[in-house]
Scaffold this motif. Sequence first.
Motif, mmCIF file in Angstrom:
data_model
loop_
_atom_site.group_PDB
_atom_site.id
_atom_site.type_symbol
_atom_site.label_atom_id
_atom_site.label_comp_id
_atom_site.label_asym_id
_atom_site.label_seq_id
_atom_site.Cartn_x
_atom_site.Cartn_y
_atom_site.Cartn_z
ATOM 1 N N GLY A 4 0.782 -1.169 0.003
ATOM 2 C CA GLY A 4 0.052 0.058 -0.010
ATOM 3 C C GLY A 4 0.990 1.043 -0.017
ATOM 4 N N LEU A 5 0.144 2.361 -0.268
ATOM 5 C CA LEU A 5 0.865 3.536 -0.494
ATOM 6 C C LEU A 5 -0.032 4.841 -0.069
ATOM 7 C CD1 LEU A 5 3.668 4.761 -3.182
ATOM 8 C CD2 LEU A 5 2.266 6.034 -2.197
ATOM 9 N N VAL A 6 0.700 5.401 1.049
ATOM 10 C CA VAL A 6 -0.053 6.652 1.511
ATOM 11 C C VAL A 6 0.997 7.945 1.122
ATOM 12 C CG1 VAL A 6 -0.563 8.104 3.530
ATOM 13 C CG2 VAL A 6 -0.997 5.389 3.473
ATOM 14 N N GLU A 7 0.392 8.827 0.344
ATOM 15 C CA GLU A 7 1.205 10.031 -0.325
ATOM 16 C C GLU A 7 0.958 11.171 0.878
ATOM 17 O OE1 GLU A 7 1.498 12.932 -3.893
ATOM 18 O OE2 GLU A 7 0.697 11.148 -4.132
ATOM 19 N N VAL A 8 2.005 11.801 1.041
ATOM 20 C CA VAL A 8 1.775 12.998 1.707
ATOM 21 C C VAL A 8 2.250 14.019 0.814
ATOM 22 C CG1 VAL A 8 2.911 14.587 3.779
ATOM 23 C CG2 VAL A 8 2.956 12.109 3.971
ATOM 24 N N ALA A 9 0.938 14.705 0.346
ATOM 25 C CA ALA A 9 1.427 16.076 -0.623
ATOM 26 C C ALA A 9 2.148 16.884 -0.458
ATOM 27 C CB ALA A 9 -0.155 16.609 -0.992
ATOM 28 N N TYR A 10 3.105 17.211 -1.635
ATOM 29 C CA TYR A 10 4.255 18.188 -1.654
ATOM 30 C C TYR A 10 5.298 17.817 -0.484
ATOM 31 C CZ TYR A 10 0.616 20.973 -4.123
ATOM 32 O OH TYR A 10 -0.393 21.372 -4.919
ATOM 33 N N GLY A 11 5.183 16.805 0.134
ATOM 34 C CA GLY A 11 6.068 16.449 1.233
ATOM 35 C C GLY A 11 7.702 16.053 0.605
ATOM 36 N N ASP A 12 8.612 16.347 1.406
ATOM 37 C CA ASP A 12 9.883 16.168 0.973
ATOM 38 C C ASP A 12 10.576 14.650 1.794
ATOM 39 O OD1 ASP A 12 10.550 16.894 3.565
ATOM 40 O OD2 ASP A 12 11.764 18.785 2.789
ATOM 41 N N HIS A 13 11.619 14.477 1.894
ATOM 42 C CA HIS A 13 11.919 13.286 2.481
ATOM 43 C C HIS A 13 11.701 13.245 3.914
ATOM 44 C CE1 HIS A 13 14.263 9.525 2.129
ATOM 45 N NE2 HIS A 13 14.979 9.837 2.847
ATOM 46 N N GLY A 14 11.663 14.355 4.591
ATOM 47 C CA GLY A 14 11.437 14.561 5.937
ATOM 48 C C GLY A 14 9.991 14.848 6.238
ATOM 49 N N PHE A 15 9.319 14.822 5.139
ATOM 50 C CA PHE A 15 7.814 15.203 5.267
ATOM 51 C C PHE A 15 7.622 16.645 5.597
ATOM 52 C CE2 PHE A 15 7.311 10.485 6.636
ATOM 53 C CZ PHE A 15 6.790 10.231 5.396
#
Length: 210
Positions: free
Chosen positions: A170-181
Motif C-alpha cells: 500500500g502507499l500513502v502520499e503526503v502531498a508536497y512532502g519532501d524526504h522529511g515530510f
Amino acid sequence: MNRVVSVETEAGEARVHWYGAKKAWAVVALGHGAGGGVEARDLQALAATLPGEGVSVALVEQPWRVAGKKVAPAPRTLDVGWHGVWPELAKPGLPVIAGGRSAGARVACRTAQDLGARAVLALSFPLHPPGKPEKSRQDELLKTGVDTLVVQGGNDPFGKPEEFPEGDFGLVEVAYGDHGFKVPKKAGLTEEQVLEVITGGVVKWIRTLR
C-alpha cells in the motif's frame, strides 16, 4: 515513554525506546534514518498515537547513533544491529511490525522474512539516490514477503510516489512532502495536519492486520 532498554549487539550497543500500550496486541518497531535519530517528527508522532490503538511502539536507536557517530555504517552493519535488538522487540510475545524511516525502512524490508515480522511499515522509502533513478532499490521493497505499507512525500527526491513500481504494497502520499515530510507553504497544510495524514494512514492500515 515508558522505558529505555540498552541492548548489546554484534554492531555495538543499541537502545530501544518503548512506548507501551495498556492492552497491546502488537508491537511496531521503528528504526531511524541515516541522517537523524528517533527524535524524527514522524517517528515521535507514531509513538504518541499507536499505543491508543493497542499497539506498543519501540523506537530503535542503532549502535552507530548511540556511539555518537555522525555517519551511518554500511547496510549490512545496520542489519546486524537490527537483528541484535529483535529478541527485545519480540520479548512481549506479540506480532512485531517492522519499520522505520529512510535507511531504517530499508533495514526492515531486507530483514522482515528472516526475523518473522508480521508486516513492514516503510516511511520515506529511499527508492533511489536523488537524481539517480537508475540505481533503484525496488527489489528490497518488493521482496519483503509480508504486508507492507509505504508512506511517501509527494516531492521526495529519493522517490516520488509515481516512481514506485506496481507491487503488493500500500502507499500513502503526503502531498508536497519532501524526504522529511516537510511541505511548502503552498501546500496549505500545517505540520500537525501533515502528521495527521501520516498517523491516520498508518492507523487505518494497522487495523487491517489484526
